[in-house]
Design an enzyme around this catalytic site. Structure first.
Site, PDB file in Angstrom:
ATOM      1  CD1 TRP A   1      -2.076  -5.247  -4.100  1.00  0.00           C
ATOM      2  CD2 TRP A   1       0.076  -5.416  -4.717  1.00  0.00           C
ATOM      3  NE1 TRP A   1      -1.445  -4.076  -3.748  1.00  0.00           N
ATOM      4  CE2 TRP A   1      -0.123  -4.145  -4.124  1.00  0.00           C
ATOM      5  CE3 TRP A   1       1.348  -5.733  -5.193  1.00  0.00           C
ATOM      6  CZ2 TRP A   1       0.903  -3.216  -3.982  1.00  0.00           C
ATOM      7  CZ3 TRP A   1       2.371  -4.805  -5.050  1.00  0.00           C
ATOM      8  CH2 TRP A   1       2.135  -3.562  -4.447  1.00  0.00           C
TER       9      TRP A   1
ATOM     10  N   PRO B   1      -8.380 -13.488  -2.500  1.00  0.00           N
ATOM     11  CG  PRO B   1      -7.577 -14.981  -4.083  1.00  0.00           C
ATOM     12  CD  PRO B   1      -8.838 -14.553  -3.392  1.00  0.00           C
ATOM     13  CB  SER B   2      -5.064  -8.616  -3.955  1.00  0.00           C
ATOM     14  OG  SER B   2      -5.072  -7.416  -4.716  1.00  0.00           O
TER      15      SER B   2
ATOM     16  CD  GLU C   1       1.285 -10.957  10.107  1.00  0.00           C
ATOM     17  OE1 GLU C   1       2.204 -10.131  10.025  1.00  0.00           O
ATOM     18  OE2 GLU C   1       1.229 -11.826  10.998  1.00  0.00           O
TER      19      GLU C   1
ATOM     20  CD  GLU D   1       0.147 -14.707   8.245  1.00  0.00           C
ATOM     21  OE1 GLU D   1      -1.076 -14.662   8.371  1.00  0.00           O
ATOM     22  OE2 GLU D   1       0.770 -13.999   7.442  1.00  0.00           O
TER      23      GLU D   1
HETATM   24  P1  NAD Z   1      -5.127  -3.411   0.729  1.00  0.00           P
HETATM   25  O1  NAD Z   1      -5.382  -3.175   2.162  1.00  0.00           O
HETATM   26  O2  NAD Z   1      -5.523  -2.392  -0.252  1.00  0.00           O
HETATM   27  O3  NAD Z   1      -5.847  -4.761   0.242  1.00  0.00           O
HETATM   28  C1  NAD Z   1      -5.644  -6.002   0.889  1.00  0.00           C
HETATM   29  C2  NAD Z   1      -6.858  -6.894   0.656  1.00  0.00           C
HETATM   30  O4  NAD Z   1      -8.001  -6.317   1.298  1.00  0.00           O
HETATM   31  C3  NAD Z   1      -7.240  -7.069  -0.804  1.00  0.00           C
HETATM   32  O5  NAD Z   1      -7.622  -8.415  -1.016  1.00  0.00           O
HETATM   33  C4  NAD Z   1      -8.423  -6.138  -0.951  1.00  0.00           C
HETATM   34  O6  NAD Z   1      -9.293  -6.471  -2.014  1.00  0.00           O
HETATM   35  C5  NAD Z   1      -9.103  -6.314   0.388  1.00  0.00           C
HETATM   36  N1  NAD Z   1     -10.053  -5.264   0.768  1.00  0.00           N
HETATM   37  C6  NAD Z   1     -10.144  -4.001   0.294  1.00  0.00           C
HETATM   38  N2  NAD Z   1     -11.151  -3.346   0.892  1.00  0.00           N
HETATM   39  C7  NAD Z   1     -11.709  -4.203   1.780  1.00  0.00           C
HETATM   40  C8  NAD Z   1     -12.793  -4.117   2.693  1.00  0.00           C
HETATM   41  N3  NAD Z   1     -13.523  -3.005   2.826  1.00  0.00           N
HETATM   42  N4  NAD Z   1     -13.081  -5.186   3.467  1.00  0.00           N
HETATM   43  C9  NAD Z   1     -12.353  -6.316   3.365  1.00  0.00           C
HETATM   44  N5  NAD Z   1     -11.340  -6.470   2.500  1.00  0.00           N
HETATM   45  C10 NAD Z   1     -11.013  -5.422   1.705  1.00  0.00           C
HETATM   46  O7  NAD Z   1      -3.573  -3.733   0.646  1.00  0.00           O
HETATM   47  P2  NAD Z   1      -2.690  -3.958  -0.656  1.00  0.00           P
HETATM   48  O8  NAD Z   1      -2.503  -2.661  -1.370  1.00  0.00           O
HETATM   49  O9  NAD Z   1      -3.253  -5.115  -1.412  1.00  0.00           O
HETATM   50  O10 NAD Z   1      -1.301  -4.411   0.008  1.00  0.00           O
HETATM   51  C11 NAD Z   1      -0.278  -3.506   0.344  1.00  0.00           C
HETATM   52  C12 NAD Z   1      -0.166  -3.355   1.849  1.00  0.00           C
HETATM   53  O11 NAD Z   1      -0.084  -4.643   2.480  1.00  0.00           O
HETATM   54  C13 NAD Z   1       1.103  -2.629   2.267  1.00  0.00           C
HETATM   55  O12 NAD Z   1       0.826  -1.693   3.279  1.00  0.00           O
HETATM   56  C14 NAD Z   1       1.985  -3.748   2.810  1.00  0.00           C
HETATM   57  O13 NAD Z   1       2.954  -3.325   3.726  1.00  0.00           O
HETATM   58  C15 NAD Z   1       0.985  -4.658   3.421  1.00  0.00           C
HETATM   59  N6  NAD Z   1       1.527  -6.007   3.563  1.00  0.00           N
HETATM   60  C16 NAD Z   1       1.767  -6.519   4.823  1.00  0.00           C
HETATM   61  C17 NAD Z   1       2.325  -7.784   4.969  1.00  0.00           C
HETATM   62  C18 NAD Z   1       2.616  -8.399   6.303  1.00  0.00           C
HETATM   63  O14 NAD Z   1       2.731  -9.620   6.385  1.00  0.00           O
HETATM   64  N7  NAD Z   1       2.749  -7.636   7.375  1.00  0.00           N
HETATM   65  C19 NAD Z   1       2.622  -8.527   3.829  1.00  0.00           C
HETATM   66  C20 NAD Z   1       2.381  -7.960   2.582  1.00  0.00           C
HETATM   67  C21 NAD Z   1       1.809  -6.708   2.458  1.00  0.00           C
END
Ligand code: NAD
Length: 493
Positions: free
Chosen positions: A160, A185-186, A257, A472
């Site tokens: 998100w 998407p989230s 990522e 990426e």
């Molecule tokens: P998250 O892991 O909670 O969710 C990411 C996505 O995964 C969402 O679309 C979510 O709905 C989906 N998801 C959740 N459970 C799943 C499952 N069981 N199977 C498949 N998909 C599932 O992460 P978040 O809270 O949305 O994002 C924050 C994290 O993302 C932080 O740790 C941040 O550092 C990281 N991040 C990394 C980068 C990068 O490029 N390295 C960029 C942005 C954010």
């Protein structure tokens, strides 16, 4: 904060999106509401909460459409991408506003993100032809031809915090390579990226870009599907581990990522005011909710106090409030869980005796509790073992740690399970380069952090250790979405 904050004409009606499958918008069994993190009562829109059956329908559509797309000449693909870029540029204002309203990022930041989002489609033209060009060479009994082919259907799952750019970072190279995509998407910020996908899908052949919004069930259904041949995920480490375990059942390749705990090392010859300004800007952008924001700062002990005061003065200039207000430089946190995480870190710090400065200025003193607002803070005398130094805070609290010599700073910078980005600040580029070269991270920027002109055009983005698997953006990003097919042509006898 005032609930009468300006709302641009025409955006007050909630946006109601369906599933995007096979080029058509379809109704879904279940819906999710998206509220403005600056004003909880404001419904920004609704998206489907896709079921496993709906995800399966999307994968079928993608699988059917993909071979035709893979056979489409590169020049035709590039021409379609140019049209998408033009259309996104024309709609940039509307989409940036939508992102600010659903995500909490200041609108000016969302507007810049939108420029990159449109540009990403245009830039694919620069690397696509060479990425797909077959290579041939003679062999003892004939010749060898090496080509690179798409996987088929690729699942792209995004978070998100910067939803537009993180979406195009995946879907552009995946589609450019000849794959069809299932995008999820989230649920915490799905509208703007779905809008971008809707526009792109309207220009691409039906079924090449499909959007199934939803939460864990939709994500898990994408991961489990046998016809999804590659998974590209940006998000948290816990989710990534879960996905990797599940992907083992189908032996599907993953591209991750993930999080970061980026160090900034200030050397003793740095321009302290310049470094403080640059570090403040990159640590507090999007309320610190950026994977490669500065998350901890190392400063020579003799300069730590002076640097800390300069940093605090810069952070104190932040204006916190409704992201749509042009004076606002820091919006709310995106969601309740993230706010709670930051509040708990703050509460433990407040009881620790550390020099914690709460800074910045609310735009108004009304409506603070209507949104996920929090004031930015710096910790001027943090130590290496502190929780705030060790964890990914993903919020607006920045610790400054004093070091005794550069070797110690490098060792501390590397003493983390993460390795995403990093920075070195110095007036001597050669000296900075020598330090940068020893940092364990996918990227190090000298005299900046978060802002790299070379950025997406030339530098592969990704992380070491628990910050990710794969790369990426830039011309290298397409490699994740291609596999080799080598043909060894030998004489008949
Ligand atoms: P998250 O892991 O909670 O969710 C990411 C996505 O995964 C969402 O679309 C979510 O709905 C989906 N998801 C959740 N459970 C799943 C499952 N069981 N199977 C498949 N998909 C599932 O992460 P978040 O809270 O949305 O994002 C924050 C994290 O993302 C932080 O740790 C941040 O550092 C990281 N991040 C990394 C980068 C990068 O490029 N390295 C960029 C942005 C954010």
């Amino acid at each position: 904060m005032s609930v009468e904050a300006p709302i641009a004409a025409g955006i007050a009606e909630p946006l109601r999106l369906g599933l995007l499958i096979g080029g058509r918008e379809l109704p879904s069994e279940r819906q999710l509401e998206v509220h403005n993190p600056a004003r909880h009562a404001e419904l920004v829109g609704t998206v489907p909460d896709a079921t496993t059956a709906e995800v399966n329908t999307a994968v079928d559509a993608a699988r059917t459409a993909q071979p035709g797309w893979a056979a489409t000449p590169v020049a035709e693909r590039v021409a379609l991408f140019e049209r998408i870029a033009d259309e996104l540029t024309a709609r940039a204002d509307e989409i940036a506003t939508l992102e600010a309203r659903e995500n909490g990022s200041a609108r000016s930041i969302a507007a810049r993100e939108m420029l990159g989002t449109a540009g990403m489609w245009r830039e694919a033209g620069a690397y696509l032809a060479s990425a797909l060009a077959p290579k041939e060479h003679e062999s003892e009994r004939g010749f060898v031809r090496i080509t690179r082919k798409p996987f088929g259907v690729v699942g792209c799952i995004v978070p998100w915090n910067a939803p537009l750019i993180l979406t195009v970072n995946k879907i552009v190279p995946a589609i450019a390579a000849g794959n069809a995509v299932i995008l999820k998407p989230s649920p915490l910020s799905p509208l703007a990226s779905s809008r971008v996908a809707q526009i792109a899908a309207g220009i691409l052949p039906p079924g090449i870009l499909n959007v199934v919004n939803g939460g864990g069930e939709a994500g898990a259904a994408i991961v489990a599907h046998r016809d999804v041949r590659k998974l590209s995920f940006t998000g948290g480490g816990e989710t990534a581990r879960h996905i990797m375990r599940q992907a083992a059942d189908t032996l599907t390749g993953v591209h991750f990522e993930l999080g970061g705990n980026d160090p900034a090392i200030v050397l003793d010859d740095a321009d302290l005011a310049f470094a403080a300004a640059g570090i403040a800007e990159s640590a507090f952008r999007r309320s610190g909710q950026v994977c490669f924001a500065v998350k901890r700062v190392y400063v020579p002990r003799a300069l730590a106090r002076e640097f800390g005061e300069l940093l605090a003065a810069r952070v104190d200039q932040l204006v916190i409030g409704d992201p749509l207000d042009e004076h606002v430089t820091m919006g709310p946190m995106n969601n309740a869980a993230q706010l709670d995480h930051v509040r708990q870190l703050r509460a433990r710090l407040d009881g620790s005796g550390r020099d914690v400065r709460e800074l910045g200025h609310p735009l108004t003193d009304q409506g603070w509790d209507d949104g996920y607002f929090v004031r930015p803070a710096v910790v001027l005398d943090a130590e290496q073992g502190d929780e705030i130094v060790a964890v990914e805070q993903f919020g607006p609290i920045l610790p400054v740690v004093a070091y005794d010599d550069v070797e110690q700073a490098i060792a501390w910078a590397n003493d983390t399970e993460y390795g995403l980005c990093s920075s070195v600040w110095s007036s001597d580029q050669e000296r900075a380069l020598a330090v940068a070269d020893r940092i364990e991270a996918g990227m190090t920027i000298v005299n900046s952090h978060l802002f790299s002109r070379a950025g997406t055009r030339e530098i592969p983005f990704g992380g070491w250790k628990q910050s990710g698997i794969g790369w990426e953006a830039s011309p290298y990003g397409i490699d994740e979405y291609l596999q080799f097919h080598s043909i060894d042509v030998q004489a008949a006898r």
